[in-house]
Scaffold this motif. Structure first.
Motif, PDB file in Angstrom:
ATOM      1  N   ARG A 122      26.728  44.978  31.731  1.00 51.30           N
ATOM      2  CA  ARG A 122      26.596  45.115  33.178  1.00 51.30           C
ATOM      3  C   ARG A 122      27.626  46.015  33.731  1.00 51.30           C
ATOM      4  N   ILE A 123      28.714  46.002  32.742  1.00 56.97           N
ATOM      5  CA  ILE A 123      29.774  47.283  33.455  1.00 56.97           C
ATOM      6  C   ILE A 123      29.446  48.482  33.070  1.00 56.97           C
ATOM      7  N   ALA A 124      28.798  48.861  32.316  1.00 57.84           N
ATOM      8  CA  ALA A 124      28.168  50.064  31.997  1.00 57.84           C
ATOM      9  C   ALA A 124      27.140  50.358  32.972  1.00 57.84           C
ATOM     10  N   GLY A 125      26.306  49.477  33.122  1.00 57.40           N
ATOM     11  CA  GLY A 125      25.284  49.725  34.462  1.00 57.40           C
ATOM     12  C   GLY A 125      25.986  50.051  35.722  1.00 57.40           C
ATOM     13  N   LEU A 126      27.079  49.535  36.022  1.00 57.91           N
ATOM     14  CA  LEU A 126      27.804  49.769  37.192  1.00 57.91           C
ATOM     15  C   LEU A 126      28.461  51.084  37.212  1.00 57.91           C
ATOM     16  N   LEU A 127      29.205  51.482  35.900  1.00 50.73           N
ATOM     17  CA  LEU A 127      29.577  52.912  35.845  1.00 50.73           C
ATOM     18  C   LEU A 127      28.656  53.746  36.092  1.00 50.73           C
ATOM     19  N   THR A 128      27.531  53.712  35.458  1.00 50.34           N
ATOM     20  CA  THR A 128      26.408  54.824  35.471  1.00 50.34           C
ATOM     21  C   THR A 128      26.093  55.020  37.068  1.00 50.34           C
ATOM     22  N   ALA A 129      25.814  53.804  37.567  1.00 52.02           N
ATOM     23  CA  ALA A 129      25.148  53.868  39.118  1.00 52.02           C
ATOM     24  C   ALA A 129      26.407  54.410  39.938  1.00 52.02           C
ATOM     25  N   TRP A 130      27.572  54.212  39.510  1.00 53.24           N
ATOM     26  CA  TRP A 130      28.703  54.598  40.168  1.00 53.24           C
ATOM     27  C   TRP A 130      28.608  56.378  40.503  1.00 53.24           C
ATOM     28  N   THR A 131      28.287  57.027  39.158  1.00 55.61           N
ATOM     29  CA  THR A 131      28.128  58.361  39.299  1.00 55.61           C
ATOM     30  C   THR A 131      27.201  58.963  40.025  1.00 55.61           C
ATOM     31  N   SER A 132      26.047  58.335  40.667  1.00 57.18           N
ATOM     32  CA  SER A 132      25.080  58.682  41.379  1.00 57.18           C
ATOM     33  C   SER A 132      25.241  58.226  42.785  1.00 57.18           C
ATOM     34  N   CYS A 133      25.666  56.918  43.156  1.00 48.88           N
ATOM     35  CA  CYS A 133      25.890  56.610  44.469  1.00 48.88           C
ATOM     36  C   CYS A 133      27.234  56.819  44.882  1.00 48.88           C
ATOM     37  N   GLY A 134      28.161  56.701  44.133  1.00 49.46           N
ATOM     38  CA  GLY A 134      29.411  56.872  44.599  1.00 49.46           C
ATOM     39  C   GLY A 134      30.682  55.784  44.962  1.00 49.46           C
ATOM     40  N   GLU A 135      29.880  54.581  44.798  1.00 54.47           N
ATOM     41  CA  GLU A 135      30.600  53.294  44.952  1.00 54.47           C
ATOM     42  C   GLU A 135      30.616  52.423  43.774  1.00 54.47           C
ATOM     43  N   LEU A 136      31.897  51.859  43.485  1.00 52.68           N
ATOM     44  CA  LEU A 136      32.222  51.188  42.463  1.00 52.68           C
ATOM     45  C   LEU A 136      33.035  49.871  42.929  1.00 52.68           C
ATOM     46  N   ASN A 137      32.598  48.740  42.270  1.00 54.43           N
ATOM     47  CA  ASN A 137      33.219  47.713  42.728  1.00 54.43           C
ATOM     48  C   ASN A 137      34.623  47.551  42.605  1.00 54.43           C
ATOM     49  N   LEU A 138      35.438  47.023  43.707  1.00 53.23           N
ATOM     50  CA  LEU A 138      36.674  46.932  43.715  1.00 53.23           C
ATOM     51  C   LEU A 138      37.421  46.258  42.538  1.00 53.23           C
ATOM     52  N   GLY A 139      36.853  45.355  42.071  1.00 57.00           N
ATOM     53  CA  GLY A 139      37.380  44.431  41.019  1.00 57.00           C
ATOM     54  C   GLY A 139      37.231  45.187  39.685  1.00 57.00           C
ATOM     55  N   ILE A 140      36.360  45.922  39.601  1.00 64.40           N
ATOM     56  CA  ILE A 140      36.024  47.048  38.168  1.00 64.40           C
ATOM     57  C   ILE A 140      36.986  48.120  38.170  1.00 64.40           C
ATOM     58  N   ARG A 141      37.120  48.558  39.428  1.00 64.06           N
ATOM     59  CA  ARG A 141      38.099  49.873  39.698  1.00 64.06           C
ATOM     60  C   ARG A 141      39.632  49.455  39.354  1.00 64.06           C
ATOM     61  N   MET A 142      40.016  48.173  39.701  1.00 62.00           N
ATOM     62  CA  MET A 142      41.057  47.624  39.383  1.00 62.00           C
ATOM     63  C   MET A 142      41.306  47.743  37.935  1.00 62.00           C
ATOM     64  N   ALA A 143      40.299  46.942  37.402  1.00 62.26           N
ATOM     65  CA  ALA A 143      40.571  46.811  35.905  1.00 62.26           C
ATOM     66  C   ALA A 143      40.428  47.982  35.210  1.00 62.26           C
ATOM     67  N   LEU A 144      39.798  48.911  35.550  1.00 66.00           N
ATOM     68  CA  LEU A 144      39.740  50.325  34.817  1.00 66.00           C
ATOM     69  C   LEU A 144      41.019  50.992  35.121  1.00 66.00           C
ATOM     70  N   GLU A 145      41.683  50.664  35.956  1.00 67.70           N
ATOM     71  CA  GLU A 145      43.096  51.421  36.424  1.00 67.70           C
ATOM     72  C   GLU A 145      44.131  50.763  35.354  1.00 67.70           C
TER      73      GLU A 145
END
Length: 61
Positions: free
Chosen positions: A38-61
């Motif tokens: 699911r994380i992988a799916g969200l990241l790949t979708a982010w590259t096309s739509c430009g939006e990433l869940n705030l929680g995921i962004r914070m965890a990536l940082e």
């Protein structure tokens, strides 16, 4: 396939080799309590739509 794409996304973001990028995805998955696929799916979708869940962004940082 999606996991490989997500690893490819994380590598330049963190300036990491592939094995460390996979570890980052696993850690983000655990922190966010979301499956790695699911994380992988969200990241790949982010590259096309430009939006990433705030929680995921914070965890990536």
């Amino acid at each position: 396939m999606v996991m490989h794409q997500a690893v490819g996304i994380v590598m330049p973001l963190g300036r990491l080799p592939a094995h460390q990028a996979r570890s980052v995805l696993t850690e983000v998955s655990q922190r966010a309590d979301i499956s790695p696929l699911r994380i992988a799916g969200l990241l790949t979708a982010w590259t096309s739509c430009g939006e990433l869940n705030l929680g995921i962004r914070m965890a990536l940082e």
